[in-house]
Design an enzyme around this catalytic site. Structure first.
Site, PDB file in Angstrom:
ATOM      1  N   CYS A  28     -29.697 -12.742  17.373  1.00 37.35           N
ATOM      2  CA  CYS A  28     -30.151 -12.877  18.761  1.00 37.35           C
ATOM      3  C   CYS A  28     -29.252 -12.129  19.748  1.00 37.35           C
ATOM      4  O   CYS A  28     -29.432 -12.219  20.949  1.00 37.35           O
ATOM      5  CB  CYS A  28     -30.262 -14.351  19.155  1.00 37.35           C
ATOM      6  SG  CYS A  28     -28.687 -15.215  19.129  1.00 37.35           S
ATOM      7  N   HIS A  30     -23.972  -7.376  39.518  1.00 40.77           N
ATOM      8  CA  HIS A  30     -25.200  -7.849  40.140  1.00 40.77           C
ATOM      9  C   HIS A  30     -26.068  -6.716  40.668  1.00 40.77           C
ATOM     10  O   HIS A  30     -27.288  -6.767  40.595  1.00 40.77           O
ATOM     11  CB  HIS A  30     -24.863  -8.814  41.276  1.00 40.77           C
ATOM     12  CG  HIS A  30     -24.546 -10.177  40.773  1.00 40.77           C
ATOM     13  ND1 HIS A  30     -23.721 -11.039  41.431  1.00 40.77           N
ATOM     14  CD2 HIS A  30     -24.946 -10.823  39.665  1.00 40.77           C
ATOM     15  CE1 HIS A  30     -23.622 -12.162  40.751  1.00 40.77           C
ATOM     16  NE2 HIS A  30     -24.354 -12.053  39.680  1.00 40.77           N
ATOM     17  N   GLU A  57     -20.931 -16.159  15.468  1.00 38.13           N
ATOM     18  CA  GLU A  57     -20.416 -15.135  16.379  1.00 38.13           C
ATOM     19  C   GLU A  57     -18.891 -15.098  16.381  1.00 38.13           C
ATOM     20  O   GLU A  57     -18.283 -14.362  17.137  1.00 38.13           O
ATOM     21  CB  GLU A  57     -20.982 -15.326  17.791  1.00 38.13           C
ATOM     22  CG  GLU A  57     -20.973 -16.744  18.319  1.00 38.13           C
ATOM     23  CD  GLU A  57     -21.678 -16.890  19.662  1.00 38.13           C
ATOM     24  OE1 GLU A  57     -22.112 -15.906  20.250  1.00 38.13           O
ATOM     25  OE2 GLU A  57     -21.769 -18.038  20.133  1.00 38.13           O
ATOM     26  N   ASP A  73     -20.940 -11.243  20.625  1.00 40.63           N
ATOM     27  CA  ASP A  73     -19.607 -11.802  20.454  1.00 40.63           C
ATOM     28  C   ASP A  73     -19.023 -11.461  19.093  1.00 40.63           C
ATOM     29  O   ASP A  73     -17.839 -11.167  18.984  1.00 40.63           O
ATOM     30  CB  ASP A  73     -19.645 -13.327  20.642  1.00 40.63           C
ATOM     31  CG  ASP A  73     -19.597 -13.697  22.103  1.00 40.63           C
ATOM     32  OD1 ASP A  73     -18.780 -13.113  22.836  1.00 40.63           O
ATOM     33  OD2 ASP A  73     -20.397 -14.556  22.526  1.00 40.63           O
TER      34      ASP A  73
HETATM   35  C1  PEP Z   1     -24.146 -13.129  21.375  1.00 45.02           C
HETATM   36  O1  PEP Z   1     -22.943 -13.348  21.506  1.00 45.02           O
HETATM   37  O2  PEP Z   1     -24.608 -12.179  20.699  1.00 45.02           O
HETATM   38  C2  PEP Z   1     -25.133 -13.996  22.042  1.00 45.02           C
HETATM   39  C3  PEP Z   1     -26.412 -13.891  21.791  1.00 45.02           C
HETATM   40  O3  PEP Z   1     -24.671 -14.874  22.970  1.00 45.02           O
HETATM   41  P1  PEP Z   1     -24.186 -14.466  24.440  1.00 45.02           P
HETATM   42  O4  PEP Z   1     -24.543 -13.016  24.653  1.00 45.02           O
HETATM   43  O5  PEP Z   1     -24.865 -15.380  25.367  1.00 45.02           O
HETATM   44  O6  PEP Z   1     -22.712 -14.690  24.337  1.00 45.02           O
HETATM   45 MG    MG Z   2     -22.304 -15.225  22.313  1.00 49.07          MG
END
Ligand code: PEP
Ligand code: MG
Length: 589
Positions: free
Chosen positions: A516, A201, A445, A469
């Site tokens: 993403c 944080h 992922e 992930d």
């Molecule tokens: C990812 O795993 O790349 C993703 C976009 O999801 P998060 O980072 O929320 O796990």
């Molecule tokens: Mg993810």
């Protein structure tokens, strides 16, 4: 750089973890968080009631202090950053902690600060032993609040960073969120810490205050000496103790270049993301709450590629209702229409357990391999359906797309879609409008989903690759463990081959592929991803200008050549260097 006389100690370069971008240079201020000395004495019978009253008073004063910090943080940084302190207020309201302290006092009749200290330490050590970074950080919250309560009981305020007399680089073993929020932006040049990770944080606060920061430096506080000067490179995650004149000169130049570049990128950000050979690449934004719509527009993103809806659950006492979720999704969909908004269903668990649903998450040895995301939702159907209905209802008010996290293969996708279909039937029967053609996709992922992309593609309208992930699972690297963070390699041949495989299978099935994860927002990899055939990139809004700039300064054919060359290479470091050189050239253009 501020004019500081370099001193004649040898230069030492220390690698850490880049936590907040920027370069800073100056004298050090060492901050060692140490526990307050608590005297122990017996309380006479006549003063027993007053002792309990003293405790109540200290809790009240502490509450007011935290609320004041929250108000300041909200004013200076925004509501989201202020919410960090909700966890601190919750500690003050923890009935078990308060009752246990009073019981300890009734049992021992020693002064209340000793009783409170004993109970709080028990709590802190219980949290510190949990094998989960997020929960360990909650132990830090309790420690922070406990020190405040103790300081108020003992009648002193203790050392606070706010009182930096002049411009300093803060060198700390660890700092709490309230220490970070109490920093004066004009005097705290940078924050460097022995411990910490990108997700702590305090680091979140530093980042939003735009204070450069490097963490995970292990024994820096033990290495520094009075009079040391330090240079902090928050871009590369490096600190340099007592930099030489040559180093200072080099960094002065780097800093000027970075500033000029940032301004140049921002100026070009209104232009379309079209390559020099005329191919438009879609750039979308990752958001955590509906109120970020303004930021999405400010950075000229083509809608939202990832709405991490689990953040609606964080920092609240009760889970959001269907109605609350619907309002939130609708707000975003309406604000951005006709741009699409891709809503990801709940990704709770892993590093995102939440207080209001804690009872649903048993302690697990491997939370990242455990009860998480779609696995959790398919086991909690009523909760899942509430969210699906909320998303469907919002789809009547804009261009909504839905995707599921952590899908492992086509069967799981079909199971999730069957629940979605039940929701459609229910809404139709109730005469509630929704978009019957709402696109439904899968995040890729989990390696099994990647390898069976051909089968999965038949069930999907689009893919969105979560590289955070995917890389963690492909390489068996816990994404929040700073000890192995250097082993996390987006340019490993296995990652590249997997990405290419997903793209090929998706395109064979005529569906689009977005990325993403954080990799999408790193300008070093813009060309590589596009060259591998990725259609869309989604990232934190402030990262969009650099991606757009790179895209506008390349030809898709060049990106393809780059990807082909990279695919034929073996060394992750060499592939990274190749991509970084390419990006650097384009960002300079
Ligand atoms: C990812 O795993 O790349 C993703 C976009 O999801 P998060 O980072 O929320 O796990
Ligand atoms: Mg993810």
């Amino acid at each position: 750089m501020p004019p500081v006389e370099p001193i004649s100690r040898p230069e030492v370069v220390l690698p850490g973890i880049s936590a907040s971008q920027g370069i800073a240079y100056g004298p050090i201020f060492v901050y060692l968080q140490s526990d307050l000395e608590v005297p122990e004495y017996l309380v006479e019978k006549a003063a027993w009631a007053a002792e309990a009253g003293r405790f109540e008073q200290a809790l009240l004063v502490t509450r007011r202090q935290i609320q004041k910090i929250m108000a300041e943080v909200e004013k200076n940084l925004g509501e989201q950053e202020a919410r960090i302190f909700d966890a601190h207020l919750l500690v003050l309201e923890d009935q078990a902690l308060i009752a246990e302290t009073l019981r300890e006092f009734e049992k021992t009749r020693v002064n209340i600060e000793t009783c409170f200290n004993k109970v709080a330490r028990r709590y802190i050590s219980a949290f510190e032993q949990i094998d989960d970074e997020y929960l360990r950080e909650r132990g830090g919250d309790i420690r922070d609040v406990a020190q405040r309560v103790l300081a108020n009981l003992l009648g002193h305020t203790g050392q606070r960073l706010i009182n930096l007399a002049d411009q300093r680089v803060v060198v700390a073993n660890d700092i709490s969120p309230s220490d970070a929020a109490g920093l004066d932006r004009s005097s705290a040049l940078a924050i460097v810490t022995d411990s910490g990770s990108k997700t702590s944080h305090a680091v979140i606060v530093a980042r939003s205050m735009k204070i450069p920061s490097v963490v995970g430096l292990r024994d820096l506080t033990a290495r520094v000496q009075p009079g040391d000067i330090i240079l902090v490179d928050g871009y590369d995650g490096v600190v340099i103790l007592n930099p030489s004149e040559a180093t200072l000169f080099r960094y002065g130049k780097i800093q000027r270049e970075k500033r000029t570049r940032e301004n140049r990128l921002l100026e070009a950000n209104r232009l379309p993301a079209v390559t020099q050979d005329g191919v438009e690449i879609v750039l979308r934004a990752n958001v955590e709450k509906a109120e970020e719509a303004a930021l999405v527009l400010q950075y000229n993103a083509d809608g939202v590629g990832l709405f991490r809806t689990e953040f609606l659950y964080l920092g609240v006492d009760a889970a959001p209702t269907e109605e609350e979720q619907y309002r939130s999704y609708r707000l975003l969909a309406e604000a951005l229409a006709p741009r699409p908004v891709t809503i990801r269903t709940l990704d709770l668990g892993g590093d995102k357990p939440i207080a209001s649903q804690a009872h649903l998450f048993p302690k697990e040895n491997n939370p990242f391999l455990g009860y998480r995301a779609i696995r959790f939702c398919l086991d909690q159907i009523p909760l899942f359906k509430e969210q699906l209905r909320a998303i469907l209802r919002a789809s009547a008010h804009g261009r909504v797309q839905l995707m599921y996290p952590m899908i492992s293969g086509s069967e799981e996708m079909r199971r999730a879609n069957a629940v979605l279909e039940e929701c459609r039937v229910e809404l139709r029967a109730a005469g509630v409008p929704f978009d019957p053609a709402m696109p439904v996709g899968s995040m890729i992922e989990v390696p099994s989903a990647a390898l069976s992309a051909d089968l999965l593609a038949r069930e999907c309208d689009f893919f969105s690759i979560g590289t955070n992930d995917l890389i963690q699972y492909l390489m068996a690297i816990d994404r929040v463990n700073d000890r192995i963070a250097h082993l996390y390699e987006p340019t490993h041949p296995a990652v590249l081959r997997t990405l290419r495989h997903i793209v090929v299978e998706a395109h064979r099935a005529r569906i689009k592929v977005s990325v993403c994860g954080e990799m999408a927002g790193d300008p070093n990899y813009t060309a590589l991803l596009i060259g591998l055939g990725v259609d869309e990139l989604s990232m934190a809004p402030p990262l969009i200008p650099a991606a757009r700039y790179v895209l506008r300064n390349l030809k898709l054919t060049e990106a393809k050549e780059l990807a082909q060359t990279a695919m034929a290479m073996e060394s992750p470091a060499a592939i990274h260097a190749l991509c970084a050189r390419f990006a650097e050239e384009r960002l300079r253009a």
